[in-house]
Write a protein that holds these residues in place. Sequence first.
Motif, short mmCIF file in Angstrom:
data_model
loop_
_atom_site.label_atom_id
_atom_site.label_comp_id
_atom_site.label_asym_id
_atom_site.label_seq_id
_atom_site.Cartn_x
_atom_site.Cartn_y
_atom_site.Cartn_z
N ASN A 69 0.74 -1.23 0.11
CA ASN A 69 -0.02 0.22 0.08
C ASN A 69 0.62 1.22 0.07
OD1 ASN A 69 -1.86 1.89 0.37
ND2 ASN A 69 -2.84 1.20 2.30
N LEU A 70 0.76 1.84 -1.22
CA LEU A 70 1.56 3.08 -1.24
C LEU A 70 0.73 4.40 -1.44
CD1 LEU A 70 4.45 1.49 -3.68
CD2 LEU A 70 4.91 2.71 -1.40
N THR A 71 -0.46 4.31 -1.03
CA THR A 71 -1.45 5.39 -1.22
C THR A 71 -1.03 6.67 -0.64
OG1 THR A 71 -3.22 3.97 -1.22
CG2 THR A 71 -3.78 6.05 -0.83
N ALA A 91 -1.23 2.24 -5.11
CA ALA A 91 -0.43 3.36 -5.31
C ALA A 91 -1.19 4.63 -5.87
CB ALA A 91 0.94 3.20 -6.10
N ARG A 92 -2.56 4.88 -5.28
CA ARG A 92 -3.30 5.96 -5.57
C ARG A 92 -2.61 7.33 -5.02
NH1 ARG A 92 -8.16 2.21 -4.53
NH2 ARG A 92 -8.88 1.75 -6.69
N ASN A 93 -2.61 8.14 -5.92
CA ASN A 93 -2.35 9.55 -5.49
C ASN A 93 -0.77 9.54 -4.94
OD1 ASN A 93 -4.80 10.69 -6.15
ND2 ASN A 93 -5.47 9.90 -4.28
N LYS A 110 -2.73 -0.12 -8.93
CA LYS A 110 -3.82 0.84 -9.05
C LYS A 110 -3.07 2.08 -8.79
CE LYS A 110 -7.35 -2.24 -7.22
NZ LYS A 110 -7.28 -3.12 -6.21
N LEU A 111 -3.02 2.59 -9.79
CA LEU A 111 -1.98 4.14 -9.87
C LEU A 111 -2.82 5.40 -10.24
CD1 LEU A 111 0.64 2.53 -12.17
CD2 LEU A 111 0.80 2.89 -9.57
N ASP A 130 -4.23 0.36 -13.44
CA ASP A 130 -5.16 1.39 -13.76
C ASP A 130 -4.32 2.66 -13.54
OD1 ASP A 130 -7.27 3.16 -13.50
OD2 ASP A 130 -8.66 1.99 -12.15
N ILE A 131 -4.17 3.56 -14.62
CA ILE A 131 -3.75 4.72 -14.56
C ILE A 131 -4.61 5.92 -14.85
CG2 ILE A 131 -1.23 3.78 -15.26
CD1 ILE A 131 -2.04 4.54 -17.99
#
Length: 140
Positions: A69-71, A91-93, A110-111, A130-131
């Motif tokens: 989790n790199l959110t 890795a959202r945001n 998830k980007l 998902d970019i």
Amino acid sequence: DADLRGVAIDDVYLHAADLRRAAFSGSGTLFATGVPPASLTDTVLTSADLSFATLDGVSIDHTRLDEANLTNASLHRAEMKGFSTLDRAEARNASFEMASLEHTSFVQAKLQGASFRYSDVTGCDFTGADIGGADFTGAR
């Protein structure tokens, strides 16, 4: 070769740490910054919670961040060369601005909303990632 899987490392601050070959799978939140930059080279961080982590300028070569989790994490100017993996990572945001990401795998990551501004994404694999809303301005 430290095995820190499952060890509580919440809010740990690492200054110029060299954690080569350390395993942190399932551990808590990690902060790694400093001058000279910290090194997480050859580290296994599979499923680690690095949300909101500051990993600016950190060397992350040959590192496994699969399902991590790199959110909202900051990886400005990170050195993530040498076939690191962020497969199925959240890795959202996250900010990868001005990072060296050559040959990094982001398969099914998830980007959404992530920033890759002015980063080197040469040879990266974004298959199934998902970019949506990600910013690649100035990336090469």
